[in-house]
Motif scaffolding. Structure first.
Motif, PDB file in Angstrom:
ATOM      1  N   GLY A 147       0.845  -1.199   0.000  1.00  0.00           N
ATOM      2  CA  GLY A 147       0.000   0.000   0.000  1.00  0.00           C
ATOM      3  C   GLY A 147       0.866   1.229   0.000  1.00  0.00           C
ATOM      4  O   GLY A 147       2.093   1.146   0.002  1.00  0.00           O
ATOM      5  N   GLU A 148       0.224   2.390  -0.021  1.00  0.00           N
ATOM      6  CA  GLU A 148       0.967   3.653   0.066  1.00  0.00           C
ATOM      7  C   GLU A 148       1.511   3.796   1.485  1.00  0.00           C
ATOM      8  O   GLU A 148       0.955   3.226   2.432  1.00  0.00           O
ATOM      9  CB  GLU A 148       0.048   4.836  -0.269  1.00  0.00           C
ATOM     10  CG  GLU A 148      -0.450   4.839  -1.705  1.00  0.00           C
ATOM     11  CD  GLU A 148       0.681   4.927  -2.723  1.00  0.00           C
ATOM     12  OE1 GLU A 148       1.639   5.699  -2.478  1.00  0.00           O
ATOM     13  OE2 GLU A 148       0.638   4.205  -3.739  1.00  0.00           O
ATOM     14  N   GLU A 149       2.592   4.559   1.618  1.00  0.00           N
ATOM     15  CA  GLU A 149       3.254   4.636   2.929  1.00  0.00           C
ATOM     16  C   GLU A 149       2.333   5.083   4.067  1.00  0.00           C
ATOM     17  O   GLU A 149       2.342   4.464   5.142  1.00  0.00           O
ATOM     18  CB  GLU A 149       4.503   5.516   2.841  1.00  0.00           C
ATOM     19  CG  GLU A 149       5.274   5.475   4.136  1.00  0.00           C
ATOM     20  CD  GLU A 149       6.731   5.890   4.037  1.00  0.00           C
ATOM     21  OE1 GLU A 149       7.404   5.522   3.067  1.00  0.00           O
ATOM     22  OE2 GLU A 149       7.175   6.575   4.968  1.00  0.00           O
ATOM     23  N   ASP A 151      -0.772   4.591   4.465  1.00  0.00           N
ATOM     24  CA  ASP A 151      -1.641   3.440   4.754  1.00  0.00           C
ATOM     25  C   ASP A 151      -0.840   2.340   5.454  1.00  0.00           C
ATOM     26  O   ASP A 151      -1.291   1.772   6.460  1.00  0.00           O
ATOM     27  CB  ASP A 151      -2.237   2.954   3.425  1.00  0.00           C
ATOM     28  CG  ASP A 151      -2.935   1.616   3.577  1.00  0.00           C
ATOM     29  OD1 ASP A 151      -3.626   1.434   4.591  1.00  0.00           O
ATOM     30  OD2 ASP A 151      -2.765   0.745   2.694  1.00  0.00           O
ATOM     31  N   ARG A 153       1.703   2.640   7.305  1.00  0.00           N
ATOM     32  CA  ARG A 153       2.020   3.035   8.692  1.00  0.00           C
ATOM     33  C   ARG A 153       0.906   2.660   9.665  1.00  0.00           C
ATOM     34  O   ARG A 153       1.141   2.482  10.845  1.00  0.00           O
ATOM     35  CB  ARG A 153       2.283   4.544   8.763  1.00  0.00           C
ATOM     36  CG  ARG A 153       3.653   4.938   8.268  1.00  0.00           C
ATOM     37  CD  ARG A 153       3.889   6.432   8.397  1.00  0.00           C
ATOM     38  NE  ARG A 153       5.127   6.801   7.722  1.00  0.00           N
ATOM     39  CZ  ARG A 153       6.328   6.819   8.305  1.00  0.00           C
ATOM     40  NH1 ARG A 153       6.445   6.517   9.571  1.00  0.00           N
ATOM     41  NH2 ARG A 153       7.405   7.141   7.618  1.00  0.00           N
ATOM     42  N   THR A 154      -0.306   2.534   9.170  1.00  0.00           N
ATOM     43  CA  THR A 154      -1.433   2.195  10.063  1.00  0.00           C
ATOM     44  C   THR A 154      -1.513   0.691  10.304  1.00  0.00           C
ATOM     45  O   THR A 154      -2.287   0.239  11.127  1.00  0.00           O
ATOM     46  CB  THR A 154      -2.779   2.660   9.467  1.00  0.00           C
ATOM     47  OG1 THR A 154      -3.042   1.880   8.282  1.00  0.00           O
ATOM     48  CG2 THR A 154      -2.765   4.135   9.131  1.00  0.00           C
ATOM     49  N   ARG A 155      -0.711  -0.091   9.539  1.00  0.00           N
ATOM     50  CA  ARG A 155      -0.830  -1.557   9.649  1.00  0.00           C
ATOM     51  C   ARG A 155       0.436  -2.222  10.180  1.00  0.00           C
ATOM     52  O   ARG A 155       0.624  -3.416  10.014  1.00  0.00           O
ATOM     53  CB  ARG A 155      -1.170  -2.134   8.265  1.00  0.00           C
ATOM     54  CG  ARG A 155      -2.567  -1.787   7.798  1.00  0.00           C
ATOM     55  CD  ARG A 155      -2.937  -2.509   6.531  1.00  0.00           C
ATOM     56  NE  ARG A 155      -2.571  -1.778   5.327  1.00  0.00           N
ATOM     57  CZ  ARG A 155      -1.832  -2.264   4.351  1.00  0.00           C
ATOM     58  NH1 ARG A 155      -1.348  -3.482   4.425  1.00  0.00           N
ATOM     59  NH2 ARG A 155      -1.577  -1.545   3.277  1.00  0.00           N
TER      60      ARG A 155
END
Ligand code: SF4
Ligand code: SF4
Length: 230
Positions: A147-149, A151, A153-155
């Motif tokens: 995913g994009e960075e 996004d 970062r949330t996972r």
């Protein structure tokens, strides 16, 4: 600065040239003087400086070949012993800082954060067993969908809060996931590389070598600088 004196083959820096400063400044002067000396020995003008941060020499370390102990030390900085005040004040010739004995020097060296040793990931040999995720003491490795960075970062397993530090993201693995690593909290302990059954993680040492940046343009000289006959 070249740190060259008016006698062309004499270089000096640090406290002897500019008065008391810290040891880091003196070491930096020594490094720059070494660049100048390499230029002089090559018959070139020491004022011609190699561009900074242009050359890194990688030293592959390999599994179980660490040049350091990966046990994290919680020791606080050891104090360098001083000569007794009455002795130090009695004569300017008395050395005030006595230096570490061998045992204390070893303990102080064990506090090194090994920030010159980097984790390098080889996605083609990763079998996605997640053993490195399991052993990492700072939870900085995550296997997840791409995913994009913002996004990604949330996972992550642990929040990657330093937005100034880019994430280390691998290419797509066999299951479609990617390996994401938060470099900001990596301890450089090497446990991921030690645990990995396939050697997909390696620890590689980097030597910052400005003296070789310019040499890289002249193959014969680069070999000589490395100690290999040109
Ligand atoms: S070197 Fe240590 S802290 Fe860094 S990713 Fe590997 S196990 Fe985690
Ligand atoms: S331990 Fe090695 S093989 Fe297993 S997931 Fe981590 S990098 Fe891949």
């Amino acid at each position: 600065m070249t740190f060259q004196s008016t006698v062309p083959n004499v270089f000096f820096g640090g406290d002897s040239a500019f008065g008391p400063k810290n040891i880091i400044t003196a070491v930096a002067h020594g490094h720059e003087a070494a660049v100048s000396i390499a230029q002089l020995l090559a018959g070139e003008n020491p004022r011609n400086r190699p561009p900074p941060t242009t050359n890194l020499m990688s030293q592959k370390m390999g599994i179980h070949e660490w040049s350091y102990d990966n046990d994290t030390s919680l020791d606080v900085r050891y104090k360098v012993p001083w000569a007794k005040a009455e002795m130090a004040l009695a004569s300017i010739r008395v050395e005030v800082e006595l230096g570490f004995d061998a045992a204390t020097a070893f303990k102080e060296a064990q506090r090194c954060l090994n920030c010159d040793v980097e984790t390098v990931f080889n996605q083609s040999t990763c079998i996605e067993c997640d053993a490195c995720v399991d052993i990492c003491p700072t939870d900085c490795i995550t296997f997840t969908g791409n995913g994009e960075e913002p996004d990604l970062r949330t996972r992550l397993k642990a929040p990657a809060l330093n937005l100034a530090q880019a994430l280390y993201v691998s290419g797509e693995l066999k299951t479609g996931r990617v390996m994401v690593k938060d470099e900001d909290v990596c301890l450089h302990c090497g446990l991921c590389a030690e645990r990995c059954p396939t050697g997909a993680w390696d620890m590689q040492k980097y030597l910052f070598n400005t003296a070789m940046a310019e040499s890289a343009k002249r193959p014969g000289r680069a070999r000589a600088v490395q100690g290999v006959p040109a």
